[in-house]
Design an enzyme around this catalytic site. Structure first.
Site, PDB file in Angstrom:
ATOM      1  N   GLU A   1       0.840  -1.208   0.000  1.00 46.13           N
ATOM      2  CA  GLU A   1       0.000   0.000   0.000  1.00 46.13           C
ATOM      3  C   GLU A   1       0.869   1.250   0.000  1.00 46.13           C
ATOM      4  OE1 GLU A   1      -3.456   0.551   2.892  1.00 46.13           O
ATOM      5  OE2 GLU A   1      -2.068   2.081   3.623  1.00 46.13           O
TER       6      GLU A   1
ATOM      7  N   TYR B   1      -7.056   6.530  -0.271  1.00 42.16           N
ATOM      8  CA  TYR B   1      -7.947   7.605  -0.717  1.00 42.16           C
ATOM      9  C   TYR B   1      -8.451   8.374   0.492  1.00 42.16           C
ATOM     10  CZ  TYR B   1     -12.276   9.456  -2.897  1.00 42.16           C
ATOM     11  OH  TYR B   1     -13.294  10.240  -3.374  1.00 42.16           O
TER      12      TYR B   1
ATOM     13  N   ALA C   1      -7.724   9.645   3.506  1.00 41.01           N
ATOM     14  CA  ALA C   1      -7.766   9.127   4.876  1.00 41.01           C
ATOM     15  C   ALA C   1      -8.429  10.154   5.790  1.00 41.01           C
ATOM     16  CB  ALA C   1      -6.366   8.811   5.367  1.00 41.01           C
TER      17      ALA C   1
ATOM     18  N   ASP D   1     -13.298   6.370   7.444  1.00 43.84           N
ATOM     19  CA  ASP D   1     -13.482   6.744   8.849  1.00 43.84           C
ATOM     20  C   ASP D   1     -14.459   7.902   8.949  1.00 43.84           C
ATOM     21  OD1 ASP D   1     -11.863   4.817  10.010  1.00 43.84           O
ATOM     22  OD2 ASP D   1     -10.059   5.953   9.474  1.00 43.84           O
TER      23      ASP D   1
ATOM     24  N   ALA E   1     -19.719   0.001   3.942  1.00 38.47           N
ATOM     25  CA  ALA E   1     -18.972  -0.344   2.725  1.00 38.47           C
ATOM     26  C   ALA E   1     -19.830  -1.186   1.773  1.00 38.47           C
ATOM     27  CB  ALA E   1     -17.704  -1.102   3.105  1.00 38.47           C
TER      28      ALA E   1
ATOM     29  N   TYR F   1     -11.219  -7.428   9.039  1.00 43.37           N
ATOM     30  CA  TYR F   1     -10.526  -7.073  10.284  1.00 43.37           C
ATOM     31  C   TYR F   1     -10.384  -8.318  11.169  1.00 43.37           C
ATOM     32  CZ  TYR F   1     -11.722  -2.471   8.576  1.00 43.37           C
ATOM     33  OH  TYR F   1     -11.840  -1.352   7.779  1.00 43.37           O
TER      34      TYR F   1
ATOM     35  N   HIS G   1     -13.468  -4.668  13.850  1.00 41.70           N
ATOM     36  CA  HIS G   1     -13.304  -3.241  13.560  1.00 41.70           C
ATOM     37  C   HIS G   1     -13.348  -2.446  14.863  1.00 41.70           C
ATOM     38  CE1 HIS G   1     -14.578   0.795  12.155  1.00 41.70           C
ATOM     39  NE2 HIS G   1     -13.715   0.523  11.193  1.00 41.70           N
TER      40      HIS G   1
ATOM     41  N   GLN H   1      -6.823  -5.920   7.635  1.00 42.82           N
ATOM     42  CA  GLN H   1      -6.155  -4.919   8.460  1.00 42.82           C
ATOM     43  C   GLN H   1      -4.869  -5.554   8.974  1.00 42.82           C
ATOM     44  OE1 GLN H   1      -5.221  -2.079   9.134  1.00 42.82           O
ATOM     45  NE2 GLN H   1      -7.158  -1.196   9.810  1.00 42.82           N
TER      46      GLN H   1
ATOM     47  N   GLN I   1       4.813   5.402  15.653  1.00 48.96           N
ATOM     48  CA  GLN I   1       3.959   4.769  14.639  1.00 48.96           C
ATOM     49  C   GLN I   1       3.096   3.673  15.273  1.00 48.96           C
ATOM     50  OE1 GLN I   1       6.147   1.962  12.530  1.00 48.96           O
ATOM     51  NE2 GLN I   1       4.586   1.472  11.017  1.00 48.96           N
TER      52      GLN I   1
HETATM   53  P1  FAD Z   1     -17.661  -1.283   6.986  1.00 40.58           P
HETATM   54  O1  FAD Z   1     -17.420  -2.666   6.527  1.00 40.58           O
HETATM   55  O2  FAD Z   1     -18.878  -0.591   6.508  1.00 40.58           O
HETATM   56  O3  FAD Z   1     -17.664  -1.319   8.591  1.00 40.58           O
HETATM   57  C1  FAD Z   1     -17.723  -0.115   9.350  1.00 40.58           C
HETATM   58  C2  FAD Z   1     -18.343  -0.401  10.707  1.00 40.58           C
HETATM   59  O4  FAD Z   1     -19.730  -0.685  10.535  1.00 40.58           O
HETATM   60  C3  FAD Z   1     -17.755  -1.629  11.411  1.00 40.58           C
HETATM   61  O5  FAD Z   1     -17.723  -1.377  12.776  1.00 40.58           O
HETATM   62  C4  FAD Z   1     -18.738  -2.732  11.073  1.00 40.58           C
HETATM   63  O6  FAD Z   1     -18.727  -3.749  12.063  1.00 40.58           O
HETATM   64  C5  FAD Z   1     -20.043  -1.962  11.035  1.00 40.58           C
HETATM   65  N1  FAD Z   1     -21.041  -2.530  10.104  1.00 40.58           N
HETATM   66  C6  FAD Z   1     -20.812  -2.975   8.828  1.00 40.58           C
HETATM   67  N2  FAD Z   1     -21.972  -3.381   8.275  1.00 40.58           N
HETATM   68  C7  FAD Z   1     -22.941  -3.192   9.197  1.00 40.58           C
HETATM   69  C8  FAD Z   1     -24.357  -3.404   9.203  1.00 40.58           C
HETATM   70  N3  FAD Z   1     -25.002  -3.916   8.149  1.00 40.58           N
HETATM   71  N4  FAD Z   1     -25.041  -3.067  10.338  1.00 40.58           N
HETATM   72  C9  FAD Z   1     -24.419  -2.543  11.423  1.00 40.58           C
HETATM   73  N5  FAD Z   1     -23.086  -2.332  11.483  1.00 40.58           N
HETATM   74  C10 FAD Z   1     -22.352  -2.636  10.364  1.00 40.58           C
HETATM   75  N6  FAD Z   1      -9.725   4.543   5.109  1.00 40.58           N
HETATM   76  C11 FAD Z   1      -9.654   5.630   4.296  1.00 40.58           C
HETATM   77  O7  FAD Z   1     -10.212   6.690   4.614  1.00 40.58           O
HETATM   78  N7  FAD Z   1      -8.953   5.557   3.096  1.00 40.58           N
HETATM   79  C12 FAD Z   1      -8.343   4.439   2.682  1.00 40.58           C
HETATM   80  O8  FAD Z   1      -7.729   4.411   1.611  1.00 40.58           O
HETATM   81  C13 FAD Z   1      -8.412   3.279   3.516  1.00 40.58           C
HETATM   82  N8  FAD Z   1      -7.825   2.090   3.147  1.00 40.58           N
HETATM   83  C14 FAD Z   1      -7.967   0.971   3.933  1.00 40.58           C
HETATM   84  C15 FAD Z   1      -7.431  -0.248   3.495  1.00 40.58           C
HETATM   85  C16 FAD Z   1      -7.566  -1.398   4.260  1.00 40.58           C
HETATM   86  C17 FAD Z   1      -6.997  -2.716   3.756  1.00 40.58           C
HETATM   87  C18 FAD Z   1      -8.241  -1.338   5.525  1.00 40.58           C
HETATM   88  C19 FAD Z   1      -8.367  -2.574   6.372  1.00 40.58           C
HETATM   89  C20 FAD Z   1      -8.787  -0.133   5.961  1.00 40.58           C
HETATM   90  C21 FAD Z   1      -8.666   1.032   5.184  1.00 40.58           C
HETATM   91  N9  FAD Z   1      -9.226   2.256   5.564  1.00 40.58           N
HETATM   92  C22 FAD Z   1      -9.135   3.371   4.756  1.00 40.58           C
HETATM   93  C23 FAD Z   1      -9.906   2.385   6.872  1.00 40.58           C
HETATM   94  C24 FAD Z   1     -11.421   2.148   6.761  1.00 40.58           C
HETATM   95  O9  FAD Z   1     -12.019   3.115   5.930  1.00 40.58           O
HETATM   96  C25 FAD Z   1     -11.989   2.249   8.177  1.00 40.58           C
HETATM   97  O10 FAD Z   1     -11.559   1.177   8.963  1.00 40.58           O
HETATM   98  C26 FAD Z   1     -13.496   2.437   8.248  1.00 40.58           C
HETATM   99  O11 FAD Z   1     -13.826   2.873   9.578  1.00 40.58           O
HETATM  100  C27 FAD Z   1     -14.279   1.161   7.979  1.00 40.58           C
HETATM  101  O12 FAD Z   1     -14.286   0.858   6.654  1.00 40.58           O
HETATM  102  P2  FAD Z   1     -14.953  -0.529   6.111  1.00 40.58           P
HETATM  103  O13 FAD Z   1     -14.916  -0.454   4.655  1.00 40.58           O
HETATM  104  O14 FAD Z   1     -14.318  -1.688   6.757  1.00 40.58           O
HETATM  105  O15 FAD Z   1     -16.457  -0.321   6.670  1.00 40.58           O
END
Ligand code: FAD
Length: 295
Positions: free
Chosen positions: A19, A53, A55, A114, A128, A148, A152, A179, A215
């Site tokens: 990454e 993208y 952050a 986030d 997501a 995760y 998460h 993660q 870090q």
């Molecule tokens: P989701 O899968 O939507 O989960 C978010 C939260 O909602 C979790 O607590 C989950 O348990 C909960 N949830 C999910 N679905 C439901 C549902 N149906 N009902 C109730 N609760 C639910 N961030 C950035 O800003 N830019 C990046 O480029 C970036 N790259 C990343 C790359 C990787 C490999 C990883 C692991 C993370 C990255 N992140 C990035 C961080 C990520 O955006 C955050 O961790 C964010 O808070 C969660 O994203 P997600 O896509 O996992 O969300």
């Protein structure tokens, strides 16, 4: 370029990726290109490079796209464009997807992003899975999503959410990236849970080499990951000697990777924080490890 899920399905050995994140200022892009030149990813056997993208929910997607395009045209290596839903509307998503497509990029890592504060909800893309669903319906992008192993940080339950992963897959996820974690057992528990639930989508294991005490503190707080005692002791031992800490951090990550390869992971994804020296010292050793295992 290649669709990333095809790489997972056709390559006999584990998929290798890392990454990078766009610089804070436009002026930093040249030095990031130099970083990539130094790493020479194609020669290093890297299968794809992912580009973060916005952050923190904000951000400039143009630099993500430019960087992803540069990776593909300059190195001939597949790029994975991260995209978050936190600030998207269906209109902005359509616009962004068209631009990304125009740039010749075929792979998107779809994330919620986030939240700017804990009460914030984007009604269009609360999770997501909602973003993944719209990307899948509107385009031919290959779609990755986050997983995760320790759960998460917003979710009080420790360990992966199988229901959450099933929703992401049902929405159109083609592959997953984990993660980072510092204790391989948490990853093996996750692998077991996926297997028990007949989830066969390829997953790359995220590994972050530790290069400084600050870090580790920042990252583990942000993502809520656990730190094994051995690692904490290592950080204590070298906290006043940054070179030795970096060396020990890289060694720790390489040990983790060796063990992960022994456990048959689909891929290794390095979070190397735009550090060419870290990548240059790790990639040849990882390649040697992979070659010695005769996949
Ligand atoms: P989701 O899968 O939507 O989960 C978010 C939260 O909602 C979790 O607590 C989950 O348990 C909960 N949830 C999910 N679905 C439901 C549902 N149906 N009902 C109730 N609760 C639910 N961030 C950035 O800003 N830019 C990046 O480029 C970036 N790259 C990343 C790359 C990787 C490999 C990883 C692991 C993370 C990255 N992140 C990035 C961080 C990520 O955006 C955050 O961790 C964010 O808070 C969660 O994203 P997600 O896509 O996992 O969300």
């Amino acid at each position: 370029m290649t669709k990333i899920s095809e790489i997972y399905h056709t390559k006999s050995s584990p998929v290798l990726s890392f990454e990078i994140f766009p610089p804070k200022k436009e002026s930093g892009i040249t030095s990031l290109y130099q970083t990539l030149d130094e790493v020479n990813p194609q020669k290093m056997g890297v299968d794809y490079i992912s580009v973060t993208y916005g952050a923190g929910g904000s951000g400039d997607n143009t630099m993500t796209r430019d960087l992803a395009q540069y990776i593909q045209t300059h190195f001939g290596v597949t790029a994975l464009h991260h995209l978050t839903g936190v600030n998207q509307t269906p209109e902005s998503l359509r616009h962004n997807l068209a631009k990304i497509k125009q740039a010749g990029i075929e792979n998107i890592l779809a994330l919620r992003g986030d939240l700017p504060d804990s009460d914030y909800v984007n009604a269009d893309y609360p999770y997501a899975k909602d973003l993944i669903c719209d990307i899948k319906q509107a385009s031919t992008f290959n779609i990755g999503a986050a997983i995760y192993p320790e759960g998460h940080v917003d979710n009080p339950i420790t360990g992966i959410s199988v229901a959450g992963i099933k929703e992401k897959i049902a929405s159109g996820t083609d592959f997953l990236i984990s993660q980072f974690f510092f204790e391989n057992d948490v990853y093996y528990h996750m692998q077991e849970a996926l297997k028990n639930n007949y989830i066969k989508v390829p997953v790359s294991a995220g590994v972050m080499p530790i290069i400084s005490k600050a870090q580790v503190e920042r990252m583990t707080y942000m993502i809520g990951s656990s730190l094994p005692a051995r690692l904490v002791k290592m950080i204590h031992k070298y906290e006043n000697n940054s070179d030795d800490l970096k060396k020990a951090g890289i060694e720790y990550a390489l040990e983790q990777i060796q063990d992960l390869l022994d456990h048959g992971v689909d891929g290794i994804h390095l979070y190397a924080m735009n550090r060419p020296n870290v990548l240059k010292s790790m990639l040849p050793i990882i390649n040697q490890e992979i070659a010695s295992k005769h996949f």
